[in-house]
Write an enzyme that holds these catalytic residues in place. Structure first.
Site, PDB file in Angstrom:
ATOM      1  N   ASP A  45      -6.076  11.308   1.747  1.00  0.00           N
ATOM      2  CA  ASP A  45      -5.308  10.076   1.558  1.00  0.00           C
ATOM      3  C   ASP A  45      -3.843  10.287   1.965  1.00  0.00           C
ATOM      4  O   ASP A  45      -3.204  11.245   1.537  1.00  0.00           O
ATOM      5  CB  ASP A  45      -5.400   9.651   0.081  1.00  0.00           C
ATOM      6  CG  ASP A  45      -5.063   8.186  -0.108  1.00  0.00           C
ATOM      7  OD1 ASP A  45      -4.034   7.744   0.440  1.00  0.00           O
ATOM      8  OD2 ASP A  45      -5.822   7.489  -0.804  1.00  0.00           O
ATOM      9  N   THR A  81      -4.818   1.860   0.621  1.00  0.00           N
ATOM     10  CA  THR A  81      -5.941   2.757   0.397  1.00  0.00           C
ATOM     11  C   THR A  81      -7.316   2.085   0.381  1.00  0.00           C
ATOM     12  O   THR A  81      -8.208   2.450   1.152  1.00  0.00           O
ATOM     13  CB  THR A  81      -5.718   3.521  -0.922  1.00  0.00           C
ATOM     14  OG1 THR A  81      -4.545   4.328  -0.755  1.00  0.00           O
ATOM     15  CG2 THR A  81      -6.892   4.420  -1.268  1.00  0.00           C
ATOM     16  N   ASN A 102      -5.246  -3.617  -2.303  1.00  0.00           N
ATOM     17  CA  ASN A 102      -5.561  -2.827  -3.504  1.00  0.00           C
ATOM     18  C   ASN A 102      -5.560  -3.717  -4.744  1.00  0.00           C
ATOM     19  O   ASN A 102      -6.197  -3.393  -5.741  1.00  0.00           O
ATOM     20  CB  ASN A 102      -4.500  -1.743  -3.714  1.00  0.00           C
ATOM     21  CG  ASN A 102      -4.648  -0.566  -2.762  1.00  0.00           C
ATOM     22  OD1 ASN A 102      -5.677  -0.399  -2.115  1.00  0.00           O
ATOM     23  ND2 ASN A 102      -3.615   0.254  -2.688  1.00  0.00           N
ATOM     24  N   ASP A 249      -6.482   7.363   5.527  1.00  0.00           N
ATOM     25  CA  ASP A 249      -6.528   5.907   5.476  1.00  0.00           C
ATOM     26  C   ASP A 249      -5.285   5.250   6.065  1.00  0.00           C
ATOM     27  O   ASP A 249      -5.322   4.109   6.498  1.00  0.00           O
ATOM     28  CB  ASP A 249      -6.757   5.430   4.033  1.00  0.00           C
ATOM     29  CG  ASP A 249      -5.842   6.117   3.023  1.00  0.00           C
ATOM     30  OD1 ASP A 249      -5.119   7.077   3.389  1.00  0.00           O
ATOM     31  OD2 ASP A 249      -5.846   5.696   1.849  1.00  0.00           O
ATOM     32  N   HIS A 357       3.548   3.057   1.946  1.00  0.00           N
ATOM     33  CA  HIS A 357       2.743   2.590   3.078  1.00  0.00           C
ATOM     34  C   HIS A 357       2.257   1.204   2.729  1.00  0.00           C
ATOM     35  O   HIS A 357       2.482   0.727   1.619  1.00  0.00           O
ATOM     36  CB  HIS A 357       1.579   3.557   3.338  1.00  0.00           C
ATOM     37  CG  HIS A 357       0.752   3.808   2.110  1.00  0.00           C
ATOM     38  ND1 HIS A 357      -0.308   3.024   1.754  1.00  0.00           N
ATOM     39  CD2 HIS A 357       0.866   4.743   1.129  1.00  0.00           C
ATOM     40  CE1 HIS A 357      -0.829   3.475   0.623  1.00  0.00           C
ATOM     41  NE2 HIS A 357      -0.119   4.515   0.216  1.00  0.00           N
TER      42      HIS A 357
END
Ligand code: AMP
Ligand code: ZN
Ligand code: ZN
Length: 418
Positions: A45, A81, A102, A249, A357
């Site tokens: 990740d 993610t 998310n 990711d 991110h």
């Protein structure tokens, strides 16, 4: 020379077989090989594309030298993610698999989706498409997930035979050992497809920033775990069957306490539902007055682009999506959307740098990692960055299984195959 001669003899035998019977020897042999192929999909990740050159991770470098490496893997927007992990295993863009963030809401599902709410994660209504572990199982093979978004959910009436409830406190060594234990199962029960997930690099990137010594240490720590995985596979005599697909990711951008957009400077936080904060702000007005909310934010901060749901630029692929709230703001690279309270808290703690991110997926810093290595893959190939929607088709090809309909194009990765 000997290799060439063998290939020539093989070709002769092959053409003889072709004239003799309907089932060409080469094809049957190839399909038998693919039939016994194993794919281990590893996610690191938040591993940014340039960490490979910067950290010189010995184990990843070995895999890359014997396999294929892309100089970047392009995520989907928002570069978060759950959306991107789910794209990697379905080959679908966000609008098609529904995991658009998310954190999200949906008109037809009560409550909110969030990564830490196990009950919500298990609700199949949030997860569209067919994850690869189901593609694998549907075609009579076994799949196992050592953590992956979606693996805890029964999707389309199926789930991987083996999976684990997410617990980020589980040491990396135990994650690797679990994968090796599954591989030790007898033929027939042994998984053909396995996932393995590491969060260290993302955590260090958030806390200390992508240029920190901590992110490098985390990267090398995870690389060490990958070395243990490869050694364990070799010890079991499976090296000639296992193909590793190592991805991330998204990447990571450097944030700064000087680059913050304080939301309560523009709107009254009591009058909106903030479904997502940063760097993609997602808002729903409690009084239903979308226009007033939009006007209060549009053009007010130079680093925040604001859109009504329907007017989200086509490049993001989310315009009009029912799971995207009425008004969204997209912060420029390196900027954060925060509350006044948060700024005060950071001030007390001595400021907040670090990383984030979620930004526009075309931003270079959002590109991730791609290495594929194993008997089915070409050796020593370095390719240009490509979109993560194509990874699903590649993994299906490695396993010799029929992919479900998806947004990827198998020709993008065909040249990686032996
Ligand atoms: P992000 O906020 O996009 O940086 O998300 C990264 C975090 O997602 C990690 O630190 C993990 O704690 C969490 N995460 C990753 N995989 C899962 C999972 N399968 N289930 C729940 N949470 C996860
Ligand atoms: Zn992530
Ligand atoms: Zn993260």
């Amino acid at each position: 020379m000997i290799r060439r001669l063998t290939a020539f003899v093989l070709l002769l035998v092959l053409s003889a077989c072709r004239t003799l019977g309907p089932a060409p020897f080469g094809t049957a042999h190839e399909s038998a090989r693919r039939d016994s192929a194993i794919v281990i999909l590893v996610s690191i990740d938040g591993w940014r594309h340039d960490y490979f050159d910067r950290f010189q991770p010995p184990n990843l470098a070995r895999l890359a030298a014997r396999g294929v490496r892309a100089t970047g893997l392009m995520p989907q927007f928002p570069s978060k993610t759950f959306p991107n992990h789910y794209t990697l295993v379905t080959g679908l863009r966000l609008a098609h698999h529904g995991m658009v963030s998310n954190n999200m809401v949906a008109p037809d599902i009560p409550g909110r989706f969030g990564m830490s709410n196990r009950e919500v994660l298990a609700d199949p209504r949030w997860w569209g498409g067919e994850p690869i572990w189901n593609t694998v199982e549907r075609q009579g093979k076994v799949a196992a997930a050592m953590f992956w978004p979606g693996s805890e959910t029964v999707i389309g009436g199926r789930q991987a035979t083996f999976w684990k409830p997410f617990d980020d406190r589980l040491p990396n060594r135990e994650r690797v050992d679990q994968v090796l234990e599954w591989l030790r199962l007898p033929e027939g029960r042994r998984p053909s497809f396995l996932t393995l997930y590491f969060s260290d690099v993302d955590n260090a990137g958030h806390n200390m920033g992508p240029r920190s010594a901590e992110v490098r240490e985390a990267g090398l720590r995870v690389d060490h775990s990958i070395g243990e995985l490869v050694a364990g596979v070799e010890e079991q005599g499976l090296a000639d069957r296992v193909n590793y697909v190592v991805v991330s990711d998204h990447g990571m951008a450097e944030t700064s306490p000087d680059r913050v957009i304080v939301l309560d400077d523009y709107i009254d936080l009591d009058k909106v539902d903030v479904i997502d904060w940063s760097p993609v702000l997602a808002l729903s007005p409690r009084d239903g007055n979308v226009e007033a909310l939009y006007r209060a934010l549009k053009g007010r901060h130079k680093a925040l682009a604001v859109y009504r749901n329907r007017e989200i630029p086509a490049v993001y692929g989310l315009a009009g999506h029912p799971r995207v709230p009425a008004v969204i703001g997209i912060a420029d690279e390196g900027w954060s959307v925060v509350s006044r309270r948060q700024v005060t808290e950071w001030g007390a703690a001595g400021g907040h740098g670090g990383g984030a991110h979620g930004y526009d997926a075309r931003t270079k810093s959002m590109q991730g990692l791609f290495i594929a290595s194993g008997p089915e893959l070409r050796s020593g190939l370095v390719v240009k960055p490509f979109e993560n929607i194509h990874v699903y088709d590649l993994m299906c090809a490695l396993l010799g299984i029929e992919p479900a309909t998806n947004d990827g194009d198998p020709t993008v990765t065909r040249g990686m195959l032996r």
